[in-house]
Design an enzyme around this catalytic site. Structure first.
Site, short mmCIF file in Angstrom:
data_model
loop_
_atom_site.label_atom_id
_atom_site.label_comp_id
_atom_site.label_asym_id
_atom_site.label_seq_id
_atom_site.Cartn_x
_atom_site.Cartn_y
_atom_site.Cartn_z
N CYS A 100 65.22 70.52 39.05
CA CYS A 100 66.57 71.09 39.14
C CYS A 100 67.54 70.19 39.88
CB CYS A 100 66.52 72.46 39.81
SG CYS A 100 65.86 73.77 38.75
N GLU A 132 68.01 69.45 43.16
CA GLU A 132 68.61 69.75 44.46
C GLU A 132 67.95 69.04 45.63
OE1 GLU A 132 65.84 73.44 44.09
OE2 GLU A 132 66.79 71.94 42.80
#
EC number: 1.17.4.2
Length: 748
Positions: A415, A417
């Site tokens: 993702c 992050e």
């Protein structure tokens, strides 16, 4: 590590008191999502956990990771302090003011956690280049553990995916250049005995009858291996196939390999530990034959980034078929590798296996060829962008540049992050500021508890040496906040971007629109960042370990945000009012309870045996003049908001899937260029309102919302308990749910 003689536990009387005092902040989908995602089966009670039981398990599993408890005689003051902390953590999580990652909600405190320390981390990163297995729980027997092997990163990937994690992997040119040429064409034979319940299905996938093969090939020289019925057996089978193609791991040049799959449990058999039922050996057979075919086609050549990604995708496809409901992969290639960027345009390969990863490209601040990438994004939402230079040299952008800030970073989790080194995992906890304040928490206390929870996870026993070494060095944590848009509107009455001013980019000479940020929100976010850093430093001093290299992030959230009913990470609500459709297995006993409470239920038009339930949802502050949704907020404001959080909050990265309207596609290249010194990673997708039947999210107007709500009555939890006499069914899950807004992560 010594085993504790008396672990910290939470007393039933304490839990009963908390249940009287605190009401969980369930969102409209919260309890149903929890019950079918994180509530574990209790065999003695013949039901799944209740929320207080889940939180008790999770907190006890985490608090007892504190290494000071793993001594012969723990300091009573330490025990007392941690006991108090466990109580506060229980209150925080039970009320849904903050939660650990979905992985912790599912695994923490279980026997599976004790056997597999890796299990508490959602996602990982590995570089695709020859690496030694070292002192890991999986090591091939055919060569020394110190021997760099092409199979090692794929074994790491396969293992972590089968444990339910996600894996980002790098196929950038500097890594691919380290792969040796494929040296050997391998004749692979998969055999199965007639006594296997999977015999007929396996023959259809390409296996052959063991007795007949042995009779026909008696006396032939070949490497033989009978695969054990374990996760490790699947990993080692793939390693053997890959290793036989390369000279360093097949020095004799053996050209024949026979793998016996007879002992692998059949489809439908129970899987102990992580849970679920077996797929049988059929997906493994298909994968082994496909990977062998790919490598045979490259004999005498070097693998390309596309080849290396294909192998990873074939592994991911197998894991999905092997009953881990979602396999999360992100492949990171070079920004000037046209074949990599366009590899998903091959529709045949896309539908066969290339769907298994999201693909991104690695850039630096000097990169300026954004136009081709922007065109690809406008067409199909890929590739994503990862700026490795910023990730290595910066924490928060507001802080000074430092070449030694995070020098080992090579990629991210799927993702995006968390910036990660080779073999490193993400380690997440998120706080919902609106809920925390509503329930009486001081935000500094909530974020301190979050930092300490994540820090303890780094003391798990990790299965792979590459992970143990880098975790001990970095102790990386990722304290996130979610429901950020709700918090801005609730506590400050406005969004963080108050406007834009025209300025000239000093490097390009182009006019750009510089965002103007709200100073009060900036001060609040900056203060909370320092709270997390200070909490980590204090705890690190007490534990005698390194402070965490980085501390904060914004995770995309998803399932966990649904529990509390808040906006997902930094994302804007999909719409002010919408129908959220959730898919259930057709035999789920929750369905009669939902029907009794008036929810609309209908058969899934795409999948037999699946039912679709409609939940009317109102976003927090939907009627506020300052409210904006993903369908109305501009692409410029979304990227500016991400840049704000990267500048003042996150020293890791900020996960954001920026949505754009067709008319905004021509802004993509310019915005990526403008924020090249600020944004570490981002992805973009066209905004889709409700373009197909039974869409997961369908925007509606307030009138329709009220009509839908008028038909709903009662408590699903209460009706379910009455209908089922406090019993439940095992192994039921929601269909096609993900743990993040962008859909890249496994659900648990």
């Amino acid at each position: 590590m010594q085993v504790m003689t008396k672990p910290i536990t939470l007393a039933p009387a304490f839990i009963a008191e908390v249940k009287k005092e605190i009401k969980p902040h369930w969102g409209e989908l919260g309890w149903v999502t929890y019950k079918r995602t994180y509530a574990r089966w209790l065999p003695d009670a013949q039901r799944t956990e209740n929320w207080d039981e889940t939180v008790k398990r999770v907190v006890e599993g985490n608090i007892n990771l504190d290494p000071r408890l793993h001594t012969a005689n723990p300091d009573p003051k330490v025990v007392e302090t941690l006991q108090k902390e466990a109580r506060n953590l229980f209150k925080l999580i039970y009320g849904l003011a903050g939660t650990p990652s979905g992985r912790n909600l599912w695994i923490s405190g279980t026997d599976y956690q004790k056997r597999n320390g890796d299990a508490l981390n959602n996602c990982w990163f590995i570089a695709i280049r020859p690496q030694p297995y070292g002192q890991s729980h999986i090591v091939p027997e055919d060569y020394p553990a110190s021997q760099p092997a092409v199979s090692m990163p794929y074994s790491f990937m396969f293992d972590e995916l089968m444990k339910g994690g996600g894996v980002g992997f790098s196929v950038t040119k500097d890594n691919i250049a380290k792969l040796p040429p494929v040296a050997t064409k391998l004749e692979l034979t998969v055999v199965i005995g007639r006594n296997s319940a999977s015999y007929a299905d396996s023959l259809k996938m390409g296996a052959v009858d063991r007795d007949e093969w042995e009779k026909a090939h008696a006396g032939e020289q070949a490497d033989h291996c009978a695969l054990p019925d374990t996760r490790e057996g699947w990993v080692l089978a793939n390693a053997k196939v890959i290793d036989h193609h390369f000279a360093a791991t097949n020095p004799s040049g053996q050209t024949k390999l026979v793998l016996d799959i007879t002992n692998i449990r059949p489809k439908g058999a129970r899987i102990h530990g992580f849970g679920g039922t077996a797929s049988g050996p059929m997906p493994l057979i298909e994968m082994l034959l496909d990977i062998n075919k790919l490598l045979n086609a490259r004999v005498g050549q070097h693998l390309t980034a596309v080849d290396a990604t294909d192998i990873g995708n074939l592994i991911g496809k197998t894991v999905v078929a092997g009953n881990v409901r979602r396999s999360a992969e992100m492949s990171l290639g070079s920004a000037d590798d046209e074949d990599f960027i366009t590899m998903k345009q091959d529709q045949k390969q896309l539908y066969h296996h290339r769907w298994a990863s999201n693909n991104s490209v690695a850039i630096n601040t000097q990169f300026d060829a954004y136009s081709p990438i922007a065109l690809a994004i406008a067409k199909n939402g890929e590739p994503g962008i990862v700026n490795l230079e910023l990730s290595r040299r910066f924490g928060r952008i507001a802080d000074r540049e430092n070449a030694e800030n995070d020098p080992d970073v090579e990629g991210t989790n799927p993702c995006g992050e968390i910036s990660l080194a080779n073999g490193e995992p993400c380690n997440l906890f998120e706080v919902f500021p609106v809920v925390a304040v509503e329930q009486g928490w001081k935000l500094k206390q909530a974020f301190t508890l979050a930092a300490r929870f994540a820090k303890r996870v780094t003391f798990s026993h990790y299965d792979w040496q590459v992970s143990r070494d880098i975790i001990k060095k970095n102790r990386r944590i990722g304290v996130s906040m979610s429901g950020i848009q709700d918090w801005f509107l609730n506590d400050f009455g406005r969004r963080v971007v108050s406007g834009f001013e025209s300025v000239v980019d000093p490097q390009t000479g182009k006019m750009v629109q510089k965002p103007i940020y709200d100073p009060e929100i900036k001060q609040a976010v900056d203060g909370l960042y320092h709270t997390v850093v200070d909490a980590d430093q204090a705890y690190s001093d007490a534990l005698g370990c390194e402070p965490s290299r980085k501390h904060t992030t914004v995770k995309p959230s998803g399932t966990v945000a649904k529990l509390a009913g808040v906006s997902e990470g930094m994302h804007f609500h999909y719409a002010g009012y919408l129908i959220q459709r959730i898919r259930f297995q057709g035999n789920d006993p929750l369905l009669p309870a939902l029907q009794a409470c008036g929810y609309h239920i209908e058969p899934d038009v795409y999948t037999k045996g699946t039912m679709v339930v409609e939940f009317p949802i109102r976003a927090a502050h939907a009627d506020d003049p300052a409210f904006a949704s993903a369908g109305t907020v501009s692409i410029a404001e979304q990227i500016a908001t991400q840049a704000f959080l990267q500048t003042y909050w996150s020293d890791n990265a900020v996960s954001c899937t920026v949505t754009f309207q067709p008319k905004e596609a021509d802004q993509i290249a310019g915005l990526l260029s403008q924020y090249r010194h600020v944004i570490k990673s981002t992805s973009m997708l066209p905004y889709v309102g409700a373009g197909f039947k039974q869409a997961p999210k369908e925007p509606i107007d307030v009138k329709t919302y009220k009509q839908k709500c008028a038909a709903i009555h009662g408590s699903v939890a209460a009706v379910f308990a009455v209908q089922n006499a406090d019993h439940d069914q095992k192994d039921l899950e929601l269909v096609d749910q993900t743990d993040c807004a962008g859909g890249a992560c496994p659900i648990k």
